[in-house]
Design a protein around this motif. Sequence first.
Motif, PDB file in Angstrom:
ATOM      1  N   GLY A  93       0.806  -1.204   0.000  1.00 33.40           N
ATOM      2  CA  GLY A  93       0.000   0.000   0.000  1.00 33.40           C
ATOM      3  C   GLY A  93       0.842   1.258   0.000  1.00 33.40           C
ATOM      4  N   MET A  94       0.202   2.374   0.322  1.00 27.49           N
ATOM      5  CA  MET A  94       0.903   3.654   0.371  1.00 27.49           C
ATOM      6  C   MET A  94       1.701   3.779   1.660  1.00 27.49           C
ATOM      7  SD  MET A  94       0.294   5.321  -2.408  1.00 27.49           S
ATOM      8  CE  MET A  94       0.707   6.999  -1.962  1.00 27.49           C
ATOM      9  N   VAL A  95       2.777   4.568   1.591  1.00 26.11           N
ATOM     10  CA  VAL A  95       3.647   4.749   2.750  1.00 26.11           C
ATOM     11  C   VAL A  95       3.491   6.178   3.267  1.00 26.11           C
ATOM     12  CG1 VAL A  95       6.026   4.765   3.568  1.00 26.11           C
ATOM     13  CG2 VAL A  95       5.284   3.026   1.932  1.00 26.11           C
ATOM     14  N   TYR A  96       3.283   6.312   4.577  1.00 28.97           N
ATOM     15  CA  TYR A  96       3.089   7.604   5.213  1.00 28.97           C
ATOM     16  C   TYR A  96       4.037   7.725   6.400  1.00 28.97           C
ATOM     17  CZ  TYR A  96      -1.249   7.221   2.564  1.00 28.97           C
ATOM     18  OH  TYR A  96      -2.165   7.034   1.561  1.00 28.97           O
ATOM     19  N   ASP A 101       4.832  15.456  15.854  1.00 27.87           N
ATOM     20  CA  ASP A 101       3.700  15.603  16.776  1.00 27.87           C
ATOM     21  C   ASP A 101       2.848  14.340  16.847  1.00 27.87           C
ATOM     22  OD1 ASP A 101       2.542  15.659  14.285  1.00 27.87           O
ATOM     23  OD2 ASP A 101       1.451  17.553  14.587  1.00 27.87           O
ATOM     24  N   SER A 102       3.368  13.238  16.290  1.00 18.48           N
ATOM     25  CA  SER A 102       2.713  11.910  16.319  1.00 18.48           C
ATOM     26  C   SER A 102       1.537  11.789  15.361  1.00 18.48           C
ATOM     27  CB  SER A 102       2.242  11.546  17.741  1.00 18.48           C
ATOM     28  OG  SER A 102       3.342  11.425  18.601  1.00 18.48           O
ATOM     29  N   THR A 103       1.351  12.759  14.479  1.00 17.35           N
ATOM     30  CA  THR A 103       0.229  12.698  13.545  1.00 17.35           C
ATOM     31  C   THR A 103       0.671  12.163  12.183  1.00 17.35           C
ATOM     32  OG1 THR A 103       0.558  14.979  12.761  1.00 17.35           O
ATOM     33  CG2 THR A 103      -0.901  14.658  14.665  1.00 17.35           C
ATOM     34  N   VAL A 104      -0.335  11.693  11.427  1.00 14.36           N
ATOM     35  CA  VAL A 104      -0.132  11.213  10.060  1.00 14.36           C
ATOM     36  C   VAL A 104      -1.197  11.868   9.194  1.00 14.36           C
ATOM     37  CG1 VAL A 104      -0.020   9.186   8.565  1.00 14.36           C
ATOM     38  CG2 VAL A 104       0.691   9.007  10.948  1.00 14.36           C
ATOM     39  N   LEU A 105      -0.793  12.384   8.039  1.00 12.87           N
ATOM     40  CA  LEU A 105      -1.736  13.003   7.109  1.00 12.87           C
ATOM     41  C   LEU A 105      -2.185  11.955   6.100  1.00 12.87           C
ATOM     42  CD1 LEU A 105      -3.156  15.598   6.185  1.00 12.87           C
ATOM     43  CD2 LEU A 105      -1.159  16.061   4.730  1.00 12.87           C
ATOM     44  N   LEU A 106      -3.480  11.624   6.116  1.00 11.91           N
ATOM     45  CA  LEU A 106      -4.029  10.564   5.275  1.00 11.91           C
ATOM     46  C   LEU A 106      -5.103  11.112   4.336  1.00 11.91           C
ATOM     47  CD1 LEU A 106      -4.418   7.784   7.990  1.00 11.91           C
ATOM     48  CD2 LEU A 106      -2.606   7.986   6.284  1.00 11.91           C
ATOM     49  N   PRO A 107      -5.267  10.491   3.163  1.00 12.31           N
ATOM     50  CA  PRO A 107      -6.329  10.911   2.244  1.00 12.31           C
ATOM     51  C   PRO A 107      -7.706  10.800   2.898  1.00 12.31           C
ATOM     52  CG  PRO A 107      -4.800   9.405   1.155  1.00 12.31           C
ATOM     53  CD  PRO A 107      -4.463   9.388   2.611  1.00 12.31           C
ATOM     54  N   VAL A 108      -8.581  11.694   2.521  1.00 12.40           N
ATOM     55  CA  VAL A 108      -9.986  11.730   2.935  1.00 12.40           C
ATOM     56  C   VAL A 108     -10.149  12.146   4.396  1.00 12.40           C
ATOM     57  CG1 VAL A 108     -12.186  10.482   3.104  1.00 12.40           C
ATOM     58  CG2 VAL A 108     -10.584   9.960   1.237  1.00 12.40           C
ATOM     59  N   ILE A 109      -9.526  11.435   5.337  1.00 13.28           N
ATOM     60  CA  ILE A 109      -9.760  11.721   6.753  1.00 13.28           C
ATOM     61  C   ILE A 109      -8.815  12.776   7.299  1.00 13.28           C
ATOM     62  CG2 ILE A 109     -10.767   9.465   7.233  1.00 13.28           C
ATOM     63  CD1 ILE A 109      -8.127   8.577   8.396  1.00 13.28           C
ATOM     64  N   GLY A 110      -7.785  13.147   6.547  1.00 11.24           N
ATOM     65  CA  GLY A 110      -6.881  14.206   6.959  1.00 11.24           C
ATOM     66  C   GLY A 110      -5.871  13.790   8.021  1.00 11.24           C
ATOM     67  N   LYS A 111      -5.506  14.757   8.886  1.00  7.02           N
ATOM     68  CA  LYS A 111      -4.464  14.521   9.886  1.00  7.02           C
ATOM     69  C   LYS A 111      -5.071  13.844  11.118  1.00  7.02           C
ATOM     70  CE  LYS A 111      -1.210  17.562  10.575  1.00  7.02           C
ATOM     71  NZ  LYS A 111      -0.425  18.750  11.019  1.00  7.02           N
ATOM     72  N   ILE A 112      -4.499  12.700  11.505  1.00  2.00           N
ATOM     73  CA  ILE A 112      -4.937  12.003  12.717  1.00  2.00           C
ATOM     74  C   ILE A 112      -3.708  11.599  13.527  1.00  2.00           C
ATOM     75  CG2 ILE A 112      -7.031  11.121  11.631  1.00  2.00           C
ATOM     76  CD1 ILE A 112      -5.643   8.370  11.519  1.00  2.00           C
ATOM     77  N   LYS A 113      -3.910  11.440  14.826  1.00  2.53           N
ATOM     78  CA  LYS A 113      -2.808  11.064  15.709  1.00  2.53           C
ATOM     79  C   LYS A 113      -2.768   9.550  15.868  1.00  2.53           C
ATOM     80  CE  LYS A 113      -0.732  11.910  20.230  1.00  2.53           C
ATOM     81  NZ  LYS A 113      -0.819  12.657  21.512  1.00  2.53           N
ATOM     82  N   LEU A 114      -1.673   8.941  15.383  1.00  5.69           N
ATOM     83  CA  LEU A 114      -1.461   7.499  15.535  1.00  5.69           C
ATOM     84  C   LEU A 114      -0.289   7.176  16.445  1.00  5.69           C
ATOM     85  CD1 LEU A 114      -2.051   6.194  11.889  1.00  5.69           C
ATOM     86  CD2 LEU A 114      -3.664   6.267  13.801  1.00  5.69           C
TER      87      LEU A 114
END
Length: 264
Positions: A93-96, A101-114
């Motif tokens: 899949g795609m690599v992010y 700040d522990s966040t990841v920017l993802l398509p559709v849902i935007g920035k979330i903390k993982l």
Amino acid sequence: MFDYSKSAVVLIGLALFILSSCSSKKNILFNTYQEKSISNLPVYTAQEGDATITSKEQIIQPGNTLSILNLQNEALISGLGGQNMQNLNQSTGMVYRVETDSTVLLPVIGKIKLGGLSRIHAQEELNRLYQTQLLSAPIITLKINNLTVTFLGEFNKQGNYLLQKDQVHLVQMMGEAGGLNNRANKRKIKIIRGNLQHPEVLIANLEDINSLADPRLMLRDNDVIYAQPRGAFQTLDRIGPATSFLGVGLSILNLYLLISNLSK
């Protein structure tokens, strides 16, 4: 009459003692102030630790890269389409990247903390979010790509090593590092993990077969594994520089005595 030769011997002896004392821990790293044994376990901890220390799941941290794959239709969460889909690795899949700040920017849902979540919990959160905002029944998988541990000390091959899966035991990775050399203290293999300001320190006794069953010896991302030398080799390390210094001192003393005799 003052005996210069005796004075020289005394000074050399004093210098030898000081050098020996200063070099006594030359090859010893990561000493702890307190090491408290836990009864009936081959491993003990030097400090009170986080409950997650026994977890077998890897924890996502800033700097990690994550491969995210929707097993149903990758195009629905990749933000790509048409010819661009050829750039996707269908197996990973795609690599992010996880930001500082522990966040990841993802398509559709935007920035979330993982960051701070285990891989399983992060995967469950992604499935929940994409189901809420885009997909009816997503099947999303997540993999942490750059899990790394560091081997230092009395291993045949020191260095950084990648963990290829979530659950990798210390003994398995020691094989990657070429095992212990003949100087190593097998009863005192340190695993240093967690916050470097207040690290967890585990000490494994690999001479105890029960260590293989201890879940705390499953390695975690950024663990530092250190094997220190046995006491006999620590003594030899102290003697080495001291002996060299003594040789220099004796040479100086012999030169002094020779000049003293010639001047008579």
